[in-house]
Design an enzyme around this catalytic site. Sequence first.
Site, PDB file in Angstrom:
ATOM      1  N   GLU A 234      39.024  44.410  34.114  1.00  0.00           N
ATOM      2  CA  GLU A 234      38.643  45.786  34.414  1.00  0.00           C
ATOM      3  C   GLU A 234      38.957  46.776  33.293  1.00  0.00           C
ATOM      4  OE1 GLU A 234      38.926  45.985  39.198  1.00  0.00           O
ATOM      5  OE2 GLU A 234      40.868  45.962  38.194  1.00  0.00           O
TER       6      GLU A 234
HETATM    7  C1  ACM Z   1      41.884  41.876  39.440  1.00  0.00           C
HETATM    8  O1  ACM Z   1      41.879  41.804  40.684  1.00  0.00           O
HETATM    9  N1  ACM Z   1      41.480  42.987  38.832  1.00  0.00           N
HETATM   10  C2  ACM Z   1      42.320  40.760  38.632  1.00  0.00           C
END
Ligand code: ACM
Length: 694
Positions: free
Chosen positions: A334
Amino acid sequence: MARKSIIGSGGRFIPAVLAAFFLLGAAAPPAAAAGPPDGVLSLMPVPAGVAAGEGRFRVDEGLTIGGPAPASGRAFRAAARFMSRLAGRTGLFLRQDFLAAQDPAGDGGVRYAFERAGALAPNEDESYSLTVEPARVALAAKTDIGVLRGLETLLQLLSADEAGYYFPCVSVVDRPRFTWRGLLIDAGRHFQPVDVVKRNLDAMAAVKMNVLHWHLTEDQGFRVESKVFPKLHQLGSDGMFYTQAQVREVVEYAADRRIRVMPEFDLPGHSTSWFVAYPQYSSAPGSYAIERRFGVFGPAFNPADERVYPFLDAFFKEMAGLFPDPYVHIGGDEVEGRQWDANPEIQAFKRKNGIADNAALQAYFNKRLLKLLAKHGKKAVGWDEIFQPDLPKDTVIHSWRGPQSLVEAARKGYRGILSNGYYIDLCQSAAFHYLNDPVPADSPLDESQKALVLGGEATMWAELVTPETIDSRIWPRTAAIAERLWSPASVRDVDDVYRRLGRISIELEELGLLHIKNRGLLLRRLAGGPAIEPLELLAQAVEPLEGYKRHGQAAYTSLSPLTRFVDACAPESLEAWDFSRAVDRYLASRDPVLGAALGRALTAWKDNHPRVLALLAASPALREIEPLSLGLARSCEAGLEALSVLSKGEGRPAAWVEAKTEVLTDAGRTAAHAELAVVEPVAKLVRACAGAVK
Ligand code: ACM
């Protein structure tokens, strides 16, 4: 027979009327009467091979345990804990002068043997064989790890009859299906003190898990002491961090249970807390404050800034010395990219180096990071965003967005671990997690590619958990994941998992886990007194909202209280599950005894409503649950009517079914960030009434 079923798990809390129901609802499987003894049926994870024998090994105060001299080392300490736990569970005054008992006279008692100490690395031998005969118990393994795993099996075999405690005679030959059986604990979003980590390590060992994935840095907190860059933990943690001495203590505690500890330092995103102390390494000018909200945020390391790499080099050199595991998890998930897009120097860097997009920029950053790690003797694990075909071949891909990334990684020769489907923070069912297989039956991989899938990890993301509630979010559901990762692929009986979850839940309490106990604590605090039985009864019918829906109910931050009714409710109510299965069995059988038991359960929940209301008067914090309690009462009324119809072999017109369904839809609405878990089974009863009025 000393069968412990879900009645055992809730016995302290379930009022008599529901206890009577669950005795029926969680009836023993048909094999119990003629099949293997209780302990054999209750093993979790189910061993690779188990054959029930004849007879019983009596557990009494003369029990001895002996292993190879010298009487020291990991297997010896595990044997000591075994005796202590056995004494605690049975109340027997077992001899626990372990040093003296290491070489007991004669050949009776429990004898363990192994060839060598096992390593703290993937693919180490954890197999064992365990033979219980009336006069002796023999536990043999290639490594001392096998002895540890076998002792857990033996403890689970403990059974009781009129004469006392015993181990049923049995022959177990066992080994794990996957070598990587992990639990992620996110200490970043909510700090989890050492005692939380240690008791969860004990629980992991009890179900043969072997990797603690310690998520140590997040936007919301930098949780490990750095002596090289002390401002990191001093400014980034609100004073809530693990000292290096504590890290060593946890690593040693885990190693003694042969659990690897893999730290995660999430980079280049999820990194706000680093920049509170070192804004110069981010991709936008500071200043920065510890993030309190949850989500995906902009701050990210600046891959174009040459100063970043010596900083990370020095930091990882220090951490490599602190964490002995061969792997470091670098995160990589992310990366939101806004800071990179807005930074002209980064844009110029990309153009100059022919870096097409942010994914390629992250790959560039990773390549340099992995070189640093390799210099310090570490291999990397990263979330699936890091996957690029030119990564070093020893990099492990950690799938969270979907199983496809594992397939793609394996096809290109990379090892992988699965967490997609094991997100225990999402309050999904044990059945859902249990049936989620790292290498499913329809896997498109060939055998050599399948072998690259090392296993999986349950992920305890900590947006909505505190040290008070974390155990209840992890256990007992994670025991189902532990079984998926240990037991043969063919072991897939969901009903049987739920039967055993109730028992393992109690065994975990013995290790200090607070998943059952703290419900009472939370409810007493809310009620402002000790009279919480109506709340417990309601909680059995309620579950927190699944998935990320709870975040839509309020602006949760890391400072929000997690002390409300929803926090006392289990992510999955085993009692509601039992109820639901009992409804299924009733609809299939129309068994009047089962129908009567269902009627008692529905009546107990219906009659609970005025008792809940009486508690709300004195507790403003509880008032939000009134719709849940009312909804439950109304659902149960509908359920009772339906039962009455069905018990008489009658039917009702479509309009009746529609009207009742409307009542149930209304009752099923979200309230207090939770929902009723028994509406759907009641709706099944109602729908079953559709038909001609006889
Ligand atoms: C995650 O759940 N962003 C690894």
